[in-house]
Write a protein that holds these residues in place. Structure first.
Motif, PDB file in Angstrom:
ATOM      1  N   SER A 164       0.835  -1.206   0.000  1.00 46.20           N
ATOM      2  CA  SER A 164       0.000   0.000   0.000  1.00 46.20           C
ATOM      3  C   SER A 164       0.870   1.256   0.000  1.00 46.20           C
ATOM      4  N   ALA A 165       1.997   1.214   0.714  1.00 44.99           N
ATOM      5  CA  ALA A 165       2.884   2.373   0.760  1.00 44.99           C
ATOM      6  C   ALA A 165       3.498   2.660  -0.609  1.00 44.99           C
ATOM      7  N   VAL A 166       4.013   1.618  -1.250  1.00 42.49           N
ATOM      8  CA  VAL A 166       4.685   1.795  -2.539  1.00 42.49           C
ATOM      9  C   VAL A 166       3.693   2.205  -3.625  1.00 42.49           C
ATOM     10  N   LEU A 167       2.556   1.518  -3.684  1.00 36.95           N
ATOM     11  CA  LEU A 167       1.582   1.841  -4.729  1.00 36.95           C
ATOM     12  C   LEU A 167       0.948   3.209  -4.518  1.00 36.95           C
ATOM     13  N   ARG A 168       0.787   3.621  -3.243  1.00 36.86           N
ATOM     14  CA  ARG A 168       0.287   4.977  -2.987  1.00 36.86           C
ATOM     15  C   ARG A 168       1.295   6.015  -3.504  1.00 36.86           C
ATOM     16  N   PHE A 169       2.573   5.701  -3.345  1.00 30.81           N
ATOM     17  CA  PHE A 169       3.607   6.606  -3.861  1.00 30.81           C
ATOM     18  C   PHE A 169       3.513   6.721  -5.379  1.00 30.81           C
ATOM     19  N   PHE A 170       3.399   5.598  -6.079  1.00 29.80           N
ATOM     20  CA  PHE A 170       3.333   5.643  -7.537  1.00 29.80           C
ATOM     21  C   PHE A 170       2.017   6.244  -8.023  1.00 29.80           C
ATOM     22  N   ASP A 171       0.946   6.095  -7.227  1.00 29.55           N
ATOM     23  CA  ASP A 171      -0.304   6.779  -7.562  1.00 29.55           C
ATOM     24  C   ASP A 171      -0.104   8.293  -7.585  1.00 29.55           C
ATOM     25  N   SER A 172       0.635   8.795  -6.574  1.00 32.45           N
ATOM     26  CA  SER A 172       0.891  10.234  -6.500  1.00 32.45           C
ATOM     27  C   SER A 172       1.918  10.677  -7.537  1.00 32.45           C
ATOM     28  N   LEU A 173       2.804   9.769  -7.913  1.00 34.44           N
ATOM     29  CA  LEU A 173       3.872  10.131  -8.845  1.00 34.44           C
ATOM     30  C   LEU A 173       3.386  10.223 -10.287  1.00 34.44           C
ATOM     31  N   PHE A 174       2.437   9.385 -10.683  1.00 36.81           N
ATOM     32  CA  PHE A 174       2.057   9.318 -12.091  1.00 36.81           C
ATOM     33  C   PHE A 174       1.507  10.639 -12.633  1.00 36.81           C
ATOM     34  N   PRO A 175       0.591  11.339 -11.912  1.00 42.94           N
ATOM     35  CA  PRO A 175       0.138  12.632 -12.451  1.00 42.94           C
ATOM     36  C   PRO A 175       1.287  13.610 -12.677  1.00 42.94           C
ATOM     37  N   LEU A 176       2.313  13.563 -11.836  1.00 39.75           N
ATOM     38  CA  LEU A 176       3.466  14.456 -12.011  1.00 39.75           C
ATOM     39  C   LEU A 176       4.287  14.058 -13.231  1.00 39.75           C
ATOM     40  N   VAL A 177       4.547  12.768 -13.361  1.00 39.36           N
ATOM     41  CA  VAL A 177       5.314  12.291 -14.512  1.00 39.36           C
ATOM     42  C   VAL A 177       4.570  12.585 -15.809  1.00 39.36           C
ATOM     43  N   TYR A 178       3.268  12.376 -15.798  1.00 35.18           N
ATOM     44  CA  TYR A 178       2.468  12.555 -17.014  1.00 35.18           C
ATOM     45  C   TYR A 178       2.415  14.017 -17.435  1.00 35.18           C
ATOM     46  N   SER A 179       2.232  14.912 -16.450  1.00 33.52           N
ATOM     47  CA  SER A 179       2.034  16.327 -16.793  1.00 33.52           C
ATOM     48  C   SER A 179       3.324  17.120 -16.895  1.00 33.52           C
ATOM     49  N   ARG A 180       4.424  16.611 -16.279  1.00 30.94           N
ATOM     50  CA  ARG A 180       5.679  17.370 -16.288  1.00 30.94           C
ATOM     51  C   ARG A 180       6.728  16.782 -17.237  1.00 30.94           C
ATOM     52  N   LEU A 181       6.640  15.488 -17.530  1.00 35.92           N
ATOM     53  CA  LEU A 181       7.648  14.846 -18.371  1.00 35.92           C
ATOM     54  C   LEU A 181       7.080  14.328 -19.684  1.00 35.92           C
ATOM     55  N   ILE A 182       5.966  13.598 -19.618  1.00 35.93           N
ATOM     56  CA  ILE A 182       5.396  13.014 -20.836  1.00 35.93           C
ATOM     57  C   ILE A 182       4.658  14.066 -21.657  1.00 35.93           C
ATOM     58  N   ASN A 183       3.844  14.917 -21.018  1.00 35.12           N
ATOM     59  CA  ASN A 183       3.100  15.983 -21.696  1.00 35.12           C
ATOM     60  C   ASN A 183       3.292  17.298 -20.939  1.00 35.12           C
ATOM     61  N   PRO A 184       4.469  17.892 -21.040  1.00 34.43           N
ATOM     62  CA  PRO A 184       4.760  19.091 -20.238  1.00 34.43           C
ATOM     63  C   PRO A 184       3.964  20.323 -20.632  1.00 34.43           C
ATOM     64  N   GLY A 185       3.168  20.249 -21.682  1.00 30.42           N
ATOM     65  CA  GLY A 185       2.381  21.410 -22.068  1.00 30.42           C
ATOM     66  C   GLY A 185       1.019  21.481 -21.408  1.00 30.42           C
ATOM     67  N   ILE A 186       0.659  20.531 -20.593  1.00 33.85           N
ATOM     68  CA  ILE A 186      -0.664  20.517 -19.955  1.00 33.85           C
ATOM     69  C   ILE A 186      -0.797  21.702 -19.017  1.00 33.85           C
ATOM     70  N   THR A 187      -1.879  22.467 -19.172  1.00 33.32           N
ATOM     71  CA  THR A 187      -2.125  23.610 -18.285  1.00 33.32           C
ATOM     72  C   THR A 187      -3.330  23.374 -17.393  1.00 33.32           C
ATOM     73  N   ASP A 188      -4.262  22.564 -17.834  1.00 31.49           N
ATOM     74  CA  ASP A 188      -5.490  22.333 -17.071  1.00 31.49           C
ATOM     75  C   ASP A 188      -5.383  20.994 -16.339  1.00 31.49           C
ATOM     76  N   LEU A 189      -4.684  21.006 -15.201  1.00 32.36           N
ATOM     77  CA  LEU A 189      -4.543  19.778 -14.413  1.00 32.36           C
ATOM     78  C   LEU A 189      -5.444  19.910 -13.185  1.00 32.36           C
ATOM     79  N   SER A 190      -6.743  19.749 -13.431  1.00 29.25           N
ATOM     80  CA  SER A 190      -7.710  19.929 -12.349  1.00 29.25           C
ATOM     81  C   SER A 190      -7.634  18.776 -11.354  1.00 29.25           C
ATOM     82  N   GLU A 191      -8.342  18.958 -10.260  1.00 26.02           N
ATOM     83  CA  GLU A 191      -8.364  17.917  -9.233  1.00 26.02           C
ATOM     84  C   GLU A 191      -8.996  16.640  -9.780  1.00 26.02           C
TER      85      GLU A 191
END
Length: 584
Positions: A162-189
């Motif tokens: 649960s600890a590791v997967l919770r970490f990767f759950d939080s990491l994926f939105p960052l990786v997706y919006s900052r590295l894979i698609n760094p042009g995303i501006t509308d990263l709503s909740e």
């Protein structure tokens, strides 16, 4: 010969009582010595002690035909005194054992915190050097991950998975919006939450998240068990110090230690055999801990040696950095496919206009910290040896506790006379029983009614822990033993559920790693197969993403979006670090 001995005993008795001497000196019989002893031992108010011996008919314990210096109120004070004194005596015996455990818990805690802090810093450095666009926002998930690891070792109701997967759950939105698609501006909740949920389905980090679960679960298990063992050891010690004393026991102790005072015999002490019978009766329940305590010490030794014999925990914690790096690289390599899937599930977010592309894949050099690990643990080598050596010597602690209480100044050893509960004698003639509840059936000094409920609960806890450790150890050996032998074969999805961990570890098995570095080499050799765009040069606004991370942190351990600092209660970890870099 017998007559001469009896006269000597009688003479000593009368002399000690002081009654006959007072008459010979022309003074009235006095309770002065009794009053002095009553005051020195802080038994109660002096007003309870009569000035002269009287015929007291209300005595319940120290009944005697002759005039006495005791009253019923004094007997009550004596019973309170023996309860207090017994607790103090057991605390004195426990002091060295408790000091050894708590002292090493503190030493182990410091080394463990150093190890954990170093591993966390190495992981944070990864984002600061290789993934700067997401470094600030990744700080919180990293902190939560290492906090969860420490809580798991401390025995919290959480799992490594649960600890590791919770970490990767939080990491994926960052990786997706900052590295894979760094042009995303509308990263709503809502979009961030969709990305978190999508990660669980599309597994953007490949095998690396499950590999990390497997490696950490295997290495943290012994540390968690050892932490629980030390906590249980302290619980056993504290409970035995304050175990309830039965009415029969308190009366027997008063009769042994203070009834001689009523006759003026303030210097006479119990016979050795008499003391053993009383103490073994009073501590019959405590002595029942013996079997499980011996097994517990053996378990503690095996856990300590298991951690000392390998560097699995060190390697697993220090390897978190590389695991996360490879996971991020894997996601970047598969960026276009991930984007296509996310667009279908979560929709297409707003993009900044311009030639924006995903960040390039940056090779990361491994940060070596061998010297830091050595500094954290080498100094504990001698402490570990001392700790295990002492704990092994304490295996008979609860079997010999009555003998230790009857040793020293409590009983007469170098005298020809002693107190047998009724009179001054040359030797104790009653049967001396052995330890344990069953033997107390024949105890001539007191009746033992049954096992103390608190002690019975301790026995159950020790038994459960010893059985759990034995079963888990067998399970680990069975599952881990053939791992190396079969690690060189091909890699498949079936291997991803290889069963290296079980439900109790809270992890899922995973197969051998497919190293991203190998894929990178292949793509460099064949540029036509590369899908990665060129690195972006424009600065990305991270304000929106930062707020969403705070929102997503509601899934953290604390439940309020903030990650607690490393708990000082890591002191419950007293035996961990001793073993991590300390060879036997």
């Amino acid at each position: 010969m017998a007559a001469g001995g009896s006269r000597a005993v009688l003479g000593l008795w009368l002399l000690a009582a002081g009654l006959c001497g007072a008459v010979a000196a022309g003074r009235s019989p006095s309770c002065h010595e009794v009053r002095t002893a009553f005051q020195l031992r802080q038994i109660g108010p002096l007003k309870l002690v009569p000035d002269v011996p009287t015929a007291e008919s209300d005595l319940q314990i120290c009944q005697h035909r002759a005039p006495t210096c005791c009253t019923k109120k004094m007997e009550e004070s004596y019973q309170a005194a023996v309860r207090r004194e017994r607790t103090q005596s057991i605390q004195a015996l426990n002091f060295e054992l408790k000091y050894m455990i708590v002292g090493h818990i503190t030493a182990f805690q410091e080394a463990f915190e150093s190890l954990l802090r170093f591993a966390e810093n190495r992981t944070s450095t990864l984002f600061e050097t290789a993934y700067r666009p997401m470094a600030k926002e990744a700080a919180e998930p990293v902190k939560e991950l290492f906090t969860d690891i420490s809580l798991y070792i401390l025995g919290a109701e959480t799992t490594v998975e649960s600890a590791v997967l919770r970490f990767f759950d939080s990491l994926f939105p960052l990786v997706y919006s900052r590295l894979i698609n760094p042009g995303i501006t509308d990263l709503s909740e809502d979009y961030t939450e969709c990305l978190r949920l999508t990660r669980q389905d599309i597994n953007p980090f490949g095998h690396y998240s499950k590999n990390m679960v497997t490696e950490l679960s295997k290495s943290l298990w012994a540390s968690r068990m050892l932490s629980q063992a030390l906590s249980l050891g302290i619980e056993v010690i504290n409970t035995t110090e304050h175990a309830a004393m039965s009415r029969e026991c308190s009366r027997a102790l008063v009769k042994m230690q203070y009834c001689p005072h009523c006759q003026g015999l303030t210097l006479i002490r119990p016979c050795v055999g008499y003391c053993l019978n009383v103490m073994r009766g009073c501590l019959a329940s405590v002595a029942e801990l013996d079997t499980q305590w011996r097994l517990f010490i053996s378990t503690l030794e095996s856990l300590t040696n298991a951690i000392a014999a390998s560097q699995e925990l060190e390697m697993a914690l220090s390897g978190i950095r590389s695991s996360i790096n490879e996971a991020i690289l894997h996601a970047q390599l598969n960026g276009p496919q991930l984007s296509a899937t996310v667009d279908k599930v979560c929709g297409q977010p707003k993009q900044q206009e311009g030639n924006l592309s995903s960040a390039s894949i940056v090779p990361v050099k491994e940060v070596t910290g061998t010297q830091t690990f050595v500094m954290a643990h080498t100094s504990l080598n001698n402490k570990r040896r001392e700790f295990i050596s002492y704990m092994k010597r304490s295996q008979t602690f609860y079997a010999s506790i009555a003998e230790r209480l009857c040793d020293g100044d409590l009983v007469m050893r170098d005298s020809s006379t002693c107190w047998n509960g009724e009179d001054v004698v040359e030797s104790y003639t009653s049967r001396v029983v052995s330890n344990g509840l069953k033997a107390q059936v024949n105890n001539p000094e007191l009746k033992v009614r049954g096992l103390d409920p608190l002690i019975n609960n301790l026995i159950d806890k020790l038994q459960h822990f010893n059985q759990l450790d034995a079963e888990k150890a067998k399970l680990k050996l069975k599952r881990w033993g053939p791992r190396d032998a079969g690690s060189g074969g091909g890699r498949s999805e079936d291997m991803e559920s290889s069963g290296d961990c079980d439900d109790e570890d809270g992890c899922q098995g995973s197969g051998d790693r497919v190293h991203t570095a190998d894929i990178l080499k292949e793509k460099k050799a064949h540029p036509e197969n590369r899908n990665e765009p060129k690195p972006t040069v424009k600065k990305i606004d991270t304000t929106t993403s930062r707020s969403t991370v705070k929102s997503s942190s509601k899934h953290s351990v604390t439940g309020n979006g903030s990650s607690p600092a490393l708990s000082p209660s890591l002191a419950v970890l007293a035996a961990l670090a001793v073993l991590w870099h300390c060879p036997l």
